[in-house]
Scaffold this motif. Structure first.
Motif, mmCIF file in Angstrom:
data_model
loop_
_atom_site.group_PDB
_atom_site.id
_atom_site.type_symbol
_atom_site.label_atom_id
_atom_site.label_comp_id
_atom_site.label_asym_id
_atom_site.label_seq_id
_atom_site.Cartn_x
_atom_site.Cartn_y
_atom_site.Cartn_z
ATOM 1 N N GLN A 259 1.211 2.397 -9.258
ATOM 2 C CA GLN A 259 2.575 1.883 -9.105
ATOM 3 C C GLN A 259 2.977 1.182 -10.392
ATOM 4 O O GLN A 259 2.422 0.148 -10.747
ATOM 5 C CB GLN A 259 2.629 0.913 -7.932
ATOM 6 C CG GLN A 259 2.210 1.575 -6.629
ATOM 7 C CD GLN A 259 2.172 0.616 -5.464
ATOM 8 O OE1 GLN A 259 2.347 -0.585 -5.630
ATOM 9 N NE2 GLN A 259 1.971 1.150 -4.278
ATOM 10 N N HIS B 115 6.146 -2.205 -3.459
ATOM 11 C CA HIS B 115 6.137 -1.575 -2.132
ATOM 12 C C HIS B 115 6.398 -2.662 -1.082
ATOM 13 O O HIS B 115 6.449 -3.850 -1.424
ATOM 14 C CB HIS B 115 4.830 -0.819 -1.856
ATOM 15 C CG HIS B 115 3.568 -1.592 -2.139
ATOM 16 N ND1 HIS B 115 2.324 -1.099 -1.898
ATOM 17 C CD2 HIS B 115 3.358 -2.847 -2.634
ATOM 18 C CE1 HIS B 115 1.403 -1.984 -2.235
ATOM 19 N NE2 HIS B 115 2.011 -3.055 -2.680
ATOM 20 N N GLN C 19 3.118 -6.866 4.905
ATOM 21 C CA GLN C 19 1.932 -6.787 5.795
ATOM 22 C C GLN C 19 1.104 -8.034 5.650
ATOM 23 O O GLN C 19 0.734 -8.684 6.625
ATOM 24 C CB GLN C 19 0.991 -5.658 5.355
ATOM 25 C CG GLN C 19 1.310 -4.275 5.702
ATOM 26 C CD GLN C 19 0.115 -3.391 5.267
ATOM 27 O OE1 GLN C 19 -1.047 -3.764 5.456
ATOM 28 N NE2 GLN C 19 0.423 -2.236 4.707
ATOM 29 N N ARG D 295 10.037 0.104 -9.061
ATOM 30 C CA ARG D 295 8.993 0.641 -9.946
ATOM 31 C C ARG D 295 9.657 1.111 -11.223
ATOM 32 O O ARG D 295 10.826 1.517 -11.203
ATOM 33 C CB ARG D 295 8.263 1.812 -9.283
ATOM 34 C CG ARG D 295 7.389 1.343 -8.134
ATOM 35 C CD ARG D 295 6.528 2.436 -7.545
ATOM 36 N NE ARG D 295 6.137 2.047 -6.187
ATOM 37 C CZ ARG D 295 5.492 2.828 -5.353
ATOM 38 N NH1 ARG D 295 5.143 4.042 -5.722
ATOM 39 N NH2 ARG D 295 5.185 2.395 -4.144
ATOM 40 N N GLN E 222 11.926 1.304 1.244
ATOM 41 C CA GLN E 222 10.784 1.727 2.069
ATOM 42 C C GLN E 222 10.858 1.060 3.434
ATOM 43 O O GLN E 222 11.528 0.038 3.587
ATOM 44 C CB GLN E 222 9.463 1.266 1.437
ATOM 45 C CG GLN E 222 8.994 2.064 0.245
ATOM 46 C CD GLN E 222 7.574 1.687 -0.167
ATOM 47 O OE1 GLN E 222 7.080 0.604 0.155
ATOM 48 N NE2 GLN E 222 6.910 2.589 -0.865
ATOM 49 N N PHE F 40 -5.483 5.175 -0.416
ATOM 50 C CA PHE F 40 -4.770 3.927 -0.707
ATOM 51 C C PHE F 40 -5.789 2.810 -0.603
ATOM 52 O O PHE F 40 -6.630 2.846 0.317
ATOM 53 C CB PHE F 40 -3.622 3.667 0.291
ATOM 54 C CG PHE F 40 -2.529 4.681 0.225
ATOM 55 C CD1 PHE F 40 -1.559 4.634 -0.777
ATOM 56 C CD2 PHE F 40 -2.458 5.710 1.164
ATOM 57 C CE1 PHE F 40 -0.555 5.589 -0.836
ATOM 58 C CE2 PHE F 40 -1.462 6.664 1.105
ATOM 59 C CZ PHE F 40 -0.510 6.604 0.099
ATOM 60 N N PHE G 133 -5.503 -0.118 0.416
ATOM 61 C CA PHE G 133 -5.337 -1.015 1.576
ATOM 62 C C PHE G 133 -5.594 -0.340 2.906
ATOM 63 O O PHE G 133 -5.537 -0.977 3.944
ATOM 64 C CB PHE G 133 -3.948 -1.670 1.569
ATOM 65 C CG PHE G 133 -2.901 -0.874 0.830
ATOM 66 C CD1 PHE G 133 -2.700 -1.082 -0.534
ATOM 67 C CD2 PHE G 133 -2.131 0.070 1.475
ATOM 68 C CE1 PHE G 133 -1.739 -0.352 -1.231
ATOM 69 C CE2 PHE G 133 -1.166 0.790 0.784
ATOM 70 C CZ PHE G 133 -0.973 0.578 -0.585
ATOM 71 N N THR G 134 -5.863 0.955 2.899
ATOM 72 C CA THR G 134 -6.181 1.638 4.160
ATOM 73 C C THR G 134 -7.435 2.486 3.980
ATOM 74 O O THR G 134 -7.700 3.015 2.890
ATOM 75 C CB THR G 134 -5.008 2.549 4.613
ATOM 76 O OG1 THR G 134 -4.522 3.278 3.488
ATOM 77 C CG2 THR G 134 -3.882 1.750 5.224
ATOM 78 N N GLY H 102 2.789 7.334 2.943
ATOM 79 C CA GLY H 102 1.353 7.129 3.117
ATOM 80 C C GLY H 102 1.056 6.313 4.363
ATOM 81 O O GLY H 102 1.917 5.619 4.890
ATOM 82 N N GLY I 231 3.816 3.475 5.264
ATOM 83 C CA GLY I 231 4.984 3.129 4.456
ATOM 84 C C GLY I 231 5.638 4.410 3.991
ATOM 85 O O GLY I 231 4.951 5.347 3.566
#
Ligand code: PHE
Length: 368
Positions: free
Chosen positions: A172, A189, A194, A215, A229, A269, A271-272, A309, A334
């Motif tokens: 990003q 984002h 979250q 971005r 988003q 990603f 974060f996941t 994603g 997102g």
């Protein structure tokens, strides 16, 4: 130099005899009465009344006559000219009145017409679509959460398992806010919402976070340095990918109608874990890629449209945000609202979304 004409022959100066003067006068009167408007009357003035009219020219010749004839011709021409001038003025008065009346009639302002003709303005289609999406989640019992556009670097990156040296930071392209020691960014984002949500409330958490993100992208037909988003986050006991899939399918059916479904492709990603790219089936060709015997124009024959994603929230993120991964699990997703709007409404150029031209917004309808 011309002196008095001593050899005057009245027969030769026919323009001044009675019949000629009457003819000139009658021709002038007829022309005056025949004029139907002021423009016509103006022409009559130059040909029958003004300095170059036959009667005016005749008048000039009077001086050349012998005294007695001059007197007769003088009064004859004088009377004729007076009659013409009078008729002219009378006709002019009538035509002026008529013109005035016509103007009053034609330029009449109807004060009873509806007055409320100002352009109403329109709500921006992105606002309307964001709210529609938010409504779908509210309908499922979720809450809406929002966060700041200028975000702490830690919340935008570190809390989401994107430490300073994490290679995915370059995924990003970031706008950094001066001075660097403040560690602020324009959020890249909606995912920091979250983190904010988990840090400020206890599970179970069901939130959707629509908002603007930034971005350092080019500004062209398919990119913009500012876009929108929606983030979704669920933290509860026993949450799996199946719940994620169900929530997304429900949202798409609410937006596009029956039969909408998603497809997950493995992805990454920070974060996941696991992570997926989610596609939605094309709402025009329903996955066939065909339209009117040819390639579907909306998905370009793909049958699927890339949405964004998603994945199961990485336990490292749960820990960073104070949630016990032994008890809770969650999913997050997102996706871009601008792209969705472009597909949903056939918007060819992304810049139209950002340029604030009322002609772009109005056809979407003014919903309050
Ligand atoms: N934040 C990611 C992006 O902007 C999207 C995403 C959100 C992915 C939540 C997974 C989970 O690219």
């Amino acid at each position: 130099m011309s002196g008095p004409n001593t050899n005057y022959d009245p027969v030769q100066v026919s323009a001044l005899d009675e019949a000629s003067v009457f003819d000139m006068r009658d021709a002038a009167l007829a022309a005056i009465n025949a004029a139907i408007d002021l423009a016509g009357l103006k022409e009559v003035r130059s040909s029958h009344v003004g300095d170059r009219s036959p009667l005016a020219l005749a008048n000039r010749e009077i001086g050349a006559l012998p005294p007695q004839a001059r007197k007769d011709a003088g009064s004859r021409v004088g009377r004729a000219r007076a009659a013409v001038a009078q008729a002219f003025e009378a006709r002019q008065a009538v035509l002026e009145d008529e013109a005035q009346e016509r103007m009053l009639l034609e330029e009449r302002v109807d004060v009873t017409l509806p007055w409320d003709r100002h352009p109403m303005g329109a709500r921006h289609p992105i606002t309307m679509l964001s709210e529609k999406i938010a409504d779908v989640f509210v309908g499922m019992g979720w809450e809406i959460a929002e966060g700041p556009l200028v975000e702490a670097e830690w919340l935008n990156f570190d809390a989401l398992n994107l430490g300073p040296d994490h290679p995915a930071r370059t995924m990003q392209d970031t706008f950094w806010v001066d001075p660097p020691e403040d560690h602020l960014v324009l959020r890249t984002h909606t995912s920091p919402v979250q983190a904010r949500t988990m840090l400020t409330r206890k599970p179970p958490i069901y939130v959707a976070c629509p908002g603007r993100v930034f971005r350092t992208d080019e500004y062209d037909a398919t990119h913009s340095p500012v876009f929108h988003q929606v983030e979704g986050l669920v933290i509860d006991k026993g949450i799996s990918m199946a719940h994620l899939r169900g929530a997304l399918d429900h949202m798409l059916q609410a937006l596009f109608g029956e039969g909408m479904r998603t497809r997950f492709r493995p992805s990454y990603f920070p974060f996941t874990e696991p992570s997926a790219e989610m596609d939605m089936v094309c709402f025009i060709c329903h996955g066939s890629g065909q339209q009117d015997e040819g390639e579907c124009r909306t998905c370009r024959g793909e049958g699927w449209i890339e949405l964004g994603g998603c994945g199961i929230v990485n336990p490292r993120v749960l820990i960073a945000c104070g949630v016990d991964p032994e008890v809770y699990s969650g999913f997050a997703f997102g996706f871009g609202i601008d792209r969705l709007l472009m597909f949903r409404h056939g918007v060819a150029d992304m810049r139209d979304i950002f340029e604030g031209d009322i002609r772009f917004a109005t056809p979407f309808g003014v919903e309050l």
